[in-house]
Design a protein around this motif. Structure first.
Motif, PDB file in Angstrom:
ATOM      1  N   VAL A  23       0.989  -1.246  -0.097  1.00  0.00           N
ATOM      2  CA  VAL A  23      -0.050   0.142  -0.144  1.00  0.00           C
ATOM      3  C   VAL A  23       0.764   1.366   0.071  1.00  0.00           C
ATOM      4  N   ARG A  24       1.972   1.283   0.688  1.00  0.00           N
ATOM      5  CA  ARG A  24       2.786   2.464   0.903  1.00  0.00           C
ATOM      6  C   ARG A  24       3.498   2.669  -0.582  1.00  0.00           C
ATOM      7  N   ARG A  25       3.824   1.663  -1.294  1.00  0.00           N
ATOM      8  CA  ARG A  25       4.336   1.820  -2.528  1.00  0.00           C
ATOM      9  C   ARG A  25       3.535   2.406  -3.624  1.00  0.00           C
ATOM     10  N   ILE A  26       2.288   1.809  -3.361  1.00  0.00           N
ATOM     11  CA  ILE A  26       1.376   2.114  -4.581  1.00  0.00           C
ATOM     12  C   ILE A  26       0.783   3.569  -4.163  1.00  0.00           C
ATOM     13  N   GLY A  27       0.756   3.966  -2.925  1.00  0.00           N
ATOM     14  CA  GLY A  27       0.472   5.265  -2.450  1.00  0.00           C
ATOM     15  C   GLY A  27       1.406   6.266  -2.954  1.00  0.00           C
TER      16      GLY A  27
ATOM     17  N   LEU B  98       2.346  10.875  -6.532  1.00  0.00           N
ATOM     18  CA  LEU B  98       3.283  11.341  -7.822  1.00  0.00           C
ATOM     19  C   LEU B  98       2.518  11.900  -8.961  1.00  0.00           C
ATOM     20  N   LEU B  99       1.488  10.804  -9.368  1.00  0.00           N
ATOM     21  CA  LEU B  99       0.866  10.953 -10.547  1.00  0.00           C
ATOM     22  C   LEU B  99      -0.365  12.315 -10.139  1.00  0.00           C
TER      23      LEU B  99
ATOM     24  N   ALA C 183      -1.731   6.106   6.447  1.00  0.00           N
ATOM     25  CA  ALA C 183      -0.477   6.650   6.125  1.00  0.00           C
ATOM     26  C   ALA C 183      -0.369   7.261   4.810  1.00  0.00           C
ATOM     27  N   VAL C 184      -0.989   6.856   3.808  1.00  0.00           N
ATOM     28  CA  VAL C 184      -1.072   7.214   2.587  1.00  0.00           C
ATOM     29  C   VAL C 184      -1.818   8.525   2.331  1.00  0.00           C
ATOM     30  N   ARG C 185      -2.915   8.688   3.033  1.00  0.00           N
ATOM     31  CA  ARG C 185      -3.598   9.978   3.355  1.00  0.00           C
ATOM     32  C   ARG C 185      -2.673  10.856   3.840  1.00  0.00           C
TER      33      ARG C 185
END
Length: 194
Positions: free
Chosen positions: A68-72, A77-78, A99-101
């Protein structure tokens, strides 16, 4: 209609839910609708990313959080560069989604959590990948929502009830959410404004 804010940033809409709840179908339908309106959009699908960016990760709690962290990171970035990032990933652990939020908020990029909500019984009937059948047969363990936990979003920006709503209807709601900040709370009924 725009999905960027005054600084030109886009938005990440993270579609979380049980396996076979409809995340990928809704993300793809939303992307098609957004592209038809001239919006820059990219789908980040969990199955595809498991074969590429997150290859080698397993399904332990730690590996799922890393996934999830990597995808986030990629989604932010996008979005930072004016793209609608539609993320179709189970993300079973609330701590990872939070964490992604937080990463998005620190970067000044909008993050919207979309709960693709379907009962496990309905997901099991839609079982295109055979995951639920394999779990019942005893050849698969750790299936999210069955024999591994799933932290339901408590206050998502949007909750989609896919047992009673079509993919197209859900896609229209997601697109409305990402393009109209004023509608965030109204669409979800209890989501938080961005």
């Amino acid at each position: 209609m725009t999905a960027t804010d005054s600084s030109g940033r886009g938005v990440t809409a993270w579609l979380t839910g049980l396996p076979s709840a409809g995340k990928s179908s809704i993300a793809e339908a939303t992307a098609t609708l957004a592209a038809s309106r001239g919006l820059a959009v990219q789908v980040l699908d969990g199955d595809e990313l498991r074969r590429t960016l997150c290859a080698g990760l397993g399904f332990s709690r730690e590996d799922r959080i890393t996934n999830v962290r990597r995808i986030g990171y990629v989604a932010e970035l996008l979005a930072r560069n004016g793209i609608i990032a539609l993320v179709a990933v189970i993300a079973p652990h609330r701590v990872a989604r939070d964490a992604v939020r937080a990463h998005h908020e620190r970067a000044g990029t909008r993050f919207l959590e979309v709960h693709v909500d379907a009962p496990v019984e309905i997901c099991s009937l839609r079982d295109r990948k055979g995951l639920y059948a394999r779990q019942r047969a005893g050849t698969l363990t750790g299936l999210t929502g069955v024999d591994d936990g799933y932290d339901r979003p408590e206050a998502p920006d949007l909750r989609l009830l896919t047992a009673t709503h079509t993919v197209d209807a859900c896609a229209r709601e997601v697109l409305q959410l990402v393009t109209d900040r004023a509608q965030v709370a109204a669409i979800s009924g209890k989501g938080r404004p961005s």
